[in-house]
Enzyme design. Structure first.
Site, PDB file in Angstrom:
ATOM      1  N   PRO A   2      26.836  39.504  33.255  1.00  0.00           N
ATOM      2  CA  PRO A   2      26.878  40.915  33.696  1.00  0.00           C
ATOM      3  C   PRO A   2      28.428  41.291  33.586  1.00  0.00           C
ATOM      4  CG  PRO A   2      25.893  39.051  35.208  1.00  0.00           C
ATOM      5  CD  PRO A   2      26.343  38.446  34.219  1.00  0.00           C
ATOM      6  N   GLU A   3      28.209  42.626  33.165  1.00  0.00           N
ATOM      7  CA  GLU A   3      29.692  43.131  32.949  1.00  0.00           C
ATOM      8  C   GLU A   3      29.561  44.667  33.750  1.00  0.00           C
ATOM      9  OE1 GLU A   3      31.444  43.268  29.243  1.00  0.00           O
ATOM     10  OE2 GLU A   3      30.518  41.429  28.568  1.00  0.00           O
ATOM     11  N   LYS A  55      33.140  45.100  38.350  1.00  0.00           N
ATOM     12  CA  LYS A  55      32.271  43.950  38.463  1.00  0.00           C
ATOM     13  C   LYS A  55      31.544  43.674  39.996  1.00  0.00           C
ATOM     14  CE  LYS A  55      33.741  41.869  34.301  1.00  0.00           C
ATOM     15  NZ  LYS A  55      33.852  40.410  33.689  1.00  0.00           N
ATOM     16  N   ARG A 265      37.473  31.952  26.767  1.00  0.00           N
ATOM     17  CA  ARG A 265      36.509  32.665  26.623  1.00  0.00           C
ATOM     18  C   ARG A 265      36.416  32.811  24.965  1.00  0.00           C
ATOM     19  NH1 ARG A 265      35.468  35.527  31.389  1.00  0.00           N
ATOM     20  NH2 ARG A 265      33.402  36.049  30.188  1.00  0.00           N
TER      21      ARG A 265
END
Length: 285
Positions: A2-3, A55, A265
């Protein structure tokens, strides 16, 4: 993953299904939420508004009660007709909000808290978010100031910082840098004004591309493939993300990947389209 676009679509779908309707049942796997519900029941309240902030997703109930959730990496909201079979097992359920017609179910949502308007403002991290890229009041000037303030950070790390701009996640981070021809491991203070403007403009443009009425599936909150290239081919949705070792869609050079930042990341880029070398003849600030 999810972004900001995912949360925006989820809030929009939840809002369409729930806003203005009375809650007839509430269930949760989280003890703190259950305790609040025991003392001040959610059932009987009206859902007044559903909002996304970067978010974060906020559901406002009558009587000054606000449910705040964050999906992190694996959380999702689903909407079902009452009595419809869930697509995931009950062991993944964290929250259920039921009206006469719909059930909104949060699966694997790791962060969920109740707030009042006052506690949300005073205690939550949400008001400290940077400009929301999908918000109607987004300020490019403020976003530029916040981005330039991260001068000693690598560009892609700064883009992930929700206090710079709210809504960018790991996929968009790499895609935005590619579209602007900016190497993700460059320092922010090495960027030109044009590059800063491009990063902000494309961040907003790419997120907006993924929240159009045709980018999701109406009332469904958990489908819809993210895209940044605009290509009709479903297999060519993204420029570089997840394409390590495959040819760049623009120049044919092999796409690279390296872990980045404190959270390690994955960051993807094209070494030809996004050179690391700084050009001395380019005007800076």
């Amino acid at each position: 993953m999810p972004e900001g676009d995912t949360i925006f679509r989820s809030a929009r779908a939840l809002g369409r299904a729930l806003t203005g309707h009375r809650v007839v049942a509430f269930d949760t796997a989280y003890a703190p939420l259950a305790s609040v519900n025991d003392n001040t029941p959610v059932a009987g309240r009206t859902i007044e508004q559903v909002e996304s902030r970067g978010k974060w997703l906020l559901i406002y109930f009558s009587g000054d009660l606000i449910l705040v959730t964050h999906m992190l990496m694996k959380g999702s909201w689903h909407i079902y007709r009452r009595g419809e079979r869930w697509r995931r097992s009950r062991q993944h359920m964290r929250l259920v909000i039921a009206t006469e017609e719909f059930e909104a179910v949060a699966f694997d949502v790791p962060i969920a808290r109740f707030h009042t308007a006052r506690s949300l403002e005073r205690q939550s991290a949400i008001p400290r978010l940077g400009p929301d890229l999908l918000g109607s009041g987004f300020s490019e000037g403020e976003a530029a100031i916040r981005l330039r303030a991260r001068g000693d950070e690598e560009v892609a790390v700064a883009l992930l910082n929700q206090q710079v701009m709210a809504g960018i996640g790991n996929v968009f981070k790499s895609e935005i840098c590619f579209v602007c021809g900016v190497h993700p491991f460059r320092r922010v203070d090495a960027l030109t004004r044009t590059e800063v403007d491009c990063l902000i403009d494309k961040a907003r443009q790419l997120l907006a591309l993924n929240v159009t009425e045709t980018s999701g599936d109406g009332m469904i909150t958990y489908t819809g493939a993210r895209r940044t290239t605009g290509a009709a081919d479903p297999g060519a949705r993204l420029w570089v993300y997840g394409r390590q070792g495959r040819p760049c869609r623009r120049c044919g050079e092999s796409v690279l990947m390296r872990k980045q930042g404190a959270q390690a990341r994955s960051t993807y880029w094209c070494p030809r389209c996004q050179p690391i070398e700084e050009q001395a003849d380019r005007a800076r600030w």
